[in-house]
Write a protein that holds these residues in place. Structure first.
Motif, PDB file in Angstrom:
ATOM      1  N   SER A  37       0.828  -1.197   0.000  1.00  0.00           N
ATOM      2  CA  SER A  37       0.000   0.000   0.000  1.00  0.00           C
ATOM      3  C   SER A  37       0.868   1.255   0.000  1.00  0.00           C
ATOM      4  N   GLU A  38       0.630   2.132  -0.977  1.00  0.00           N
ATOM      5  CA  GLU A  38       1.408   3.368  -1.042  1.00  0.00           C
ATOM      6  C   GLU A  38       1.170   4.230   0.187  1.00  0.00           C
ATOM      7  N   GLU A  39      -0.051   4.208   0.706  1.00  0.00           N
ATOM      8  CA  GLU A  39      -0.364   5.000   1.898  1.00  0.00           C
ATOM      9  C   GLU A  39       0.443   4.526   3.102  1.00  0.00           C
ATOM     10  N   VAL A  40       0.517   3.198   3.266  1.00  0.00           N
ATOM     11  CA  VAL A  40       1.276   2.639   4.384  1.00  0.00           C
ATOM     12  C   VAL A  40       2.764   2.944   4.220  1.00  0.00           C
ATOM     13  N   THR A  41       3.266   2.776   3.003  1.00  0.00           N
ATOM     14  CA  THR A  41       4.678   3.052   2.748  1.00  0.00           C
ATOM     15  C   THR A  41       5.010   4.510   3.033  1.00  0.00           C
ATOM     16  N   ARG A  42       4.150   5.403   2.589  1.00  0.00           N
ATOM     17  CA  ARG A  42       4.365   6.837   2.830  1.00  0.00           C
ATOM     18  C   ARG A  42       4.336   7.149   4.325  1.00  0.00           C
ATOM     19  N   SER A  43       3.378   6.561   5.043  1.00  0.00           N
ATOM     20  CA  SER A  43       3.290   6.774   6.487  1.00  0.00           C
ATOM     21  C   SER A  43       4.539   6.258   7.196  1.00  0.00           C
ATOM     22  N   HIS A  44       5.017   5.109   6.731  1.00  0.00           N
ATOM     23  CA  HIS A  44       6.232   4.508   7.302  1.00  0.00           C
ATOM     24  C   HIS A  44       7.413   5.471   7.156  1.00  0.00           C
ATOM     25  N   ILE A  45       7.609   5.990   5.973  1.00  0.00           N
ATOM     26  CA  ILE A  45       8.737   6.897   5.720  1.00  0.00           C
ATOM     27  C   ILE A  45       8.598   8.175   6.529  1.00  0.00           C
ATOM     28  N   GLU A  46       7.405   8.740   6.553  1.00  0.00           N
ATOM     29  CA  GLU A  46       7.195   9.987   7.280  1.00  0.00           C
ATOM     30  C   GLU A  46       7.457   9.822   8.776  1.00  0.00           C
ATOM     31  N   LEU A  47       7.173   8.631   9.309  1.00  0.00           N
ATOM     32  CA  LEU A  47       7.380   8.394  10.734  1.00  0.00           C
ATOM     33  C   LEU A  47       8.841   8.153  11.077  1.00  0.00           C
ATOM     34  N   PHE A  48       9.531   7.371  10.255  1.00  0.00           N
ATOM     35  CA  PHE A  48      10.867   6.929  10.626  1.00  0.00           C
ATOM     36  C   PHE A  48      12.004   7.744  10.008  1.00  0.00           C
ATOM     37  N   VAL A  49      11.721   8.570   9.012  1.00  0.00           N
ATOM     38  CA  VAL A  49      12.751   9.434   8.445  1.00  0.00           C
ATOM     39  C   VAL A  49      12.406  10.861   8.838  1.00  0.00           C
ATOM     40  N   ASN A  50      13.205  11.427   9.723  1.00  0.00           N
ATOM     41  CA  ASN A  50      12.908  12.737  10.279  1.00  0.00           C
ATOM     42  C   ASN A  50      14.206  13.519  10.481  1.00  0.00           C
ATOM     43  N   ASP A  51      14.128  14.582  11.238  1.00  0.00           N
ATOM     44  CA  ASP A  51      15.320  15.411  11.434  1.00  0.00           C
ATOM     45  C   ASP A  51      16.440  14.644  12.152  1.00  0.00           C
ATOM     46  N   TYR A  52      16.083  13.717  13.031  1.00  0.00           N
ATOM     47  CA  TYR A  52      17.110  12.901  13.692  1.00  0.00           C
ATOM     48  C   TYR A  52      17.829  12.009  12.676  1.00  0.00           C
ATOM     49  N   SER A  53      17.135  11.644  11.592  1.00  0.00           N
ATOM     50  CA  SER A  53      17.764  10.817  10.555  1.00  0.00           C
ATOM     51  C   SER A  53      18.833  11.607   9.814  1.00  0.00           C
ATOM     52  N   VAL A  54      18.607  12.879   9.658  1.00  0.00           N
ATOM     53  CA  VAL A  54      19.599  13.744   9.012  1.00  0.00           C
ATOM     54  C   VAL A  54      20.807  13.917   9.929  1.00  0.00           C
ATOM     55  N   ASP A  55      20.557  14.168  11.200  1.00  0.00           N
ATOM     56  CA  ASP A  55      21.632  14.366  12.180  1.00  0.00           C
ATOM     57  C   ASP A  55      21.084  14.057  13.572  1.00  0.00           C
ATOM     58  N   LEU A  56      21.701  13.124  14.258  1.00  0.00           N
ATOM     59  CA  LEU A  56      21.253  12.760  15.603  1.00  0.00           C
ATOM     60  C   LEU A  56      21.183  13.967  16.527  1.00  0.00           C
ATOM     61  N   GLY A  57      22.196  14.815  16.477  1.00  0.00           N
ATOM     62  CA  GLY A  57      22.236  15.967  17.366  1.00  0.00           C
ATOM     63  C   GLY A  57      22.418  15.546  18.815  1.00  0.00           C
TER      64      GLY A  57
END
Length: 271
Positions: free
Chosen positions: A226-246
């Motif tokens: 499901s594209e909706e599920v895949t999109r939700s998955h990415i939006e949840l787990f790829v965030n500003d912490y993914s760019v840099d833990l900080g």
């Protein structure tokens, strides 16, 4: 230079790495030999010291910290993103001591969290993460810990929530939850480690700015189509912490694992 790269098939990983794997950004001369596997298989490979770069459960970091360092980029870490403990029939948390609970692997952060929050659970049975929901539905297990796409679809297949382990973690600590790290081998010198970190950050930033570009690659490996599920998955787990833990991300990591478990100085854990 060729580097062996191990990541999972989950949408957040394929989304983040797509640009660097397909030459959409400057990789500074690095070429990646890609291997995709389940998270517990990745943990096992890293425990053997095999890959140059690998996705890894944060729970496994103390066991490999003498061989790998955590990159600042690429983590699955945040709030509201924790594993879900589910069952087919209503189970209350205080009844879990007698339950057969399916887990996505001994070395996973999901299992570590279960142990921290519900230490009374003794009968834990390891399954491939994508098989856990079925094990609970068929009665092989009384409950199961869902990660990745499973957390988005469990209600649709008739399962119910026993506990959100991420919410419980945040309630206890006030910290975001570290789930998965990207680690780099200590056998690579420090300038090369930093180069890998830069390239991955560049890849993630490209992916977030151009989300449609990686869609085909992500869909090729996703467990849930499901594209909706895949999109939700990415939006949840790829965030500003993914760019840099900080600083907060690093605090969350050491809060989950305890600096004393590393056996080395905290500042030497991260690239």
């Amino acid at each position: 230079m060729n580097l062996k790269l191990n990541i999972s098939t989950c949408p957040n990983d394929t989304f983040m790495f797509e640009a660097m794997l397909h030459g959409r950004i400057d990789t500074e001369g690095l070429v990646f030999d890609l291997h995709l596997a389940d998270i517990e298989q990745l943990n096992g490979a890293a425990l053997s010291g095999e890959p140059d770069i690998s996705k890894l459960s944060y729970a496994a970091v103390p066991q490999i910290s003498d061989r790998y360092k955590i990159l600042n980029s690429g983590s699955a870490l945040g709030r509201g993103n924790g594993p879900l403990l589910v069952s087919r029939y209503k189970i209350y948390p205080d009844e879990l001591h007698d339950a057969r609970v399916a887990i996505p692997g001994e070395h996973t952060t999901a299992n570590l969290l279960l142990n921290k929050i519900y230490p009374s659970v003794k009968d834990r049975r390891a399954y491939l993460f994508s098989d856990i929901a079925e094990a609970v539905m068929t009665g092989e297990c009384d409950a199961g810990v869902l990660i990745h796409e499973g957390r988005f679809v469990y209600r649709k297949i008739g399962l119910q929530l026993v506990a959100d382990l991420g919410v419980e973690w945040e309630r206890l600590t006030g910290l975001p939850l570290p789930l998965g790290a990207i680690v780099v081998s200590r056998r690579l010198d420090a300038p090369l480690q930093r180069k890998i970190d830069r390239v991955l950050r560049r890849s993630i930033e490209y992916a977030r700015a151009n989300p449609a570009v990686s869609a085909g690659f992500v869909r090729q490996y996703a467990q849930e189509l499901s594209e909706e599920v895949t999109r939700s998955h990415i939006e949840l787990f790829v965030n500003d912490y993914s760019v840099d833990l900080g600083a907060e991300g690093r605090k969350a990591v050491t809060g989950l694992l305890g600096t004393e478990t590393f056996g080395i100085k905290e500042e030497e854990v991260f690239v």
